[in-house]
Design a protein around this motif. Structure first.
Motif, PDB file in Angstrom:
ATOM      1  N   ARG A   1       2.180  -4.367   3.529  1.00  0.00           N
ATOM      2  CA  ARG A   1       2.991  -3.323   4.141  1.00  0.00           C
ATOM      3  C   ARG A   1       2.725  -2.009   3.413  1.00  0.00           C
ATOM      4  O   ARG A   1       2.192  -1.988   2.311  1.00  0.00           O
ATOM      5  CB  ARG A   1       4.470  -3.685   4.130  1.00  0.00           C
ATOM      6  N   HIS A   2       3.118  -0.922   4.069  1.00  0.00           N
ATOM      7  CA  HIS A   2       3.028   0.420   3.485  1.00  0.00           C
ATOM      8  C   HIS A   2       4.447   0.896   3.201  1.00  0.00           C
ATOM      9  O   HIS A   2       5.330   0.741   4.044  1.00  0.00           O
ATOM     10  CB  HIS A   2       2.351   1.390   4.451  1.00  0.00           C
ATOM     11  N   GLU A   3       4.658   1.450   2.018  1.00  0.00           N
ATOM     12  CA  GLU A   3       5.963   2.015   1.697  1.00  0.00           C
ATOM     13  C   GLU A   3       5.811   3.065   0.591  1.00  0.00           C
ATOM     14  O   GLU A   3       4.810   3.091  -0.123  1.00  0.00           O
ATOM     15  CB  GLU A   3       6.969   0.948   1.292  1.00  0.00           C
ATOM     16  N   ALA A   4       6.817   3.898   0.497  1.00  0.00           N
ATOM     17  CA  ALA A   4       6.832   4.919  -0.555  1.00  0.00           C
ATOM     18  C   ALA A   4       7.043   4.225  -1.899  1.00  0.00           C
ATOM     19  O   ALA A   4       7.898   3.347  -2.025  1.00  0.00           O
ATOM     20  CB  ALA A   4       7.938   5.926  -0.305  1.00  0.00           C
TER      21      ALA A   4
ATOM     22  N   LYS B   1       2.570   4.714   0.756  1.00  0.00           N
ATOM     23  CA  LYS B   1       2.520   5.706   1.828  1.00  0.00           C
ATOM     24  C   LYS B   1       2.083   7.002   1.166  1.00  0.00           C
ATOM     25  O   LYS B   1       2.863   7.674   0.497  1.00  0.00           O
ATOM     26  CB  LYS B   1       3.887   5.884   2.481  1.00  0.00           C
TER      27      LYS B   1
ATOM     28  N   TRP C   1       0.869  -1.173   0.000  1.00  0.00           N
ATOM     29  CA  TRP C   1       0.000   0.000   0.000  1.00  0.00           C
ATOM     30  C   TRP C   1       0.909   1.227   0.000  1.00  0.00           C
ATOM     31  O   TRP C   1       1.806   1.322   0.841  1.00  0.00           O
ATOM     32  CB  TRP C   1      -0.889   0.002   1.244  1.00  0.00           C
TER      33      TRP C   1
END
Length: 96
Positions: free
Chosen positions: A39-42, A15, A13
């Motif tokens: 997970r969330h990341e750029a 960021k 997902w």
């Protein structure tokens, strides 16, 4: 419409400021129930080349394949799209 990504094992997902709507809540809840890592990341344009798939969702569908962003071609990840639809279909109609 929200975008999300696949690295072959994990749903990523971005960021970013996103409205967490009903569809997103369903998908996240059911992916967790199915033991699919999230997970969330750029996500940058450079990072797109390392990913195995991308999709968008809105209130009427859990996943539509994205095959290009800017000049970056992204392979259509049918396994990812099928997983998203499986997660959506697993949501009970009477969830509290």
């Amino acid at each position: 419409m929200n975008a999300y990504f696949w690295d072959g094992e994990t749903v990523i997902w971005p960021k970013a400021d996103m409205l967490k709507g009903t569809m997103m809540s369903i998908i996240q809840r059911q992916l967790e129930r199915l033991d699919i890592p999230q997970r969330h990341e750029a996500i940058t344009l450079k990072r797109l080349g390392e990913l195995s798939g991308a999709a968008v969702m809105n209130s009427w569908t859990p996943g539509i394949p994205v095959t290009a962003i800017a000049s970056n071609v992204i392979e259509e990840a049918r396994q990812f799209i099928n997983l998203l639809h499986k997660a959506y279909e697993a949501e009970p109609a009477n969830f509290p």
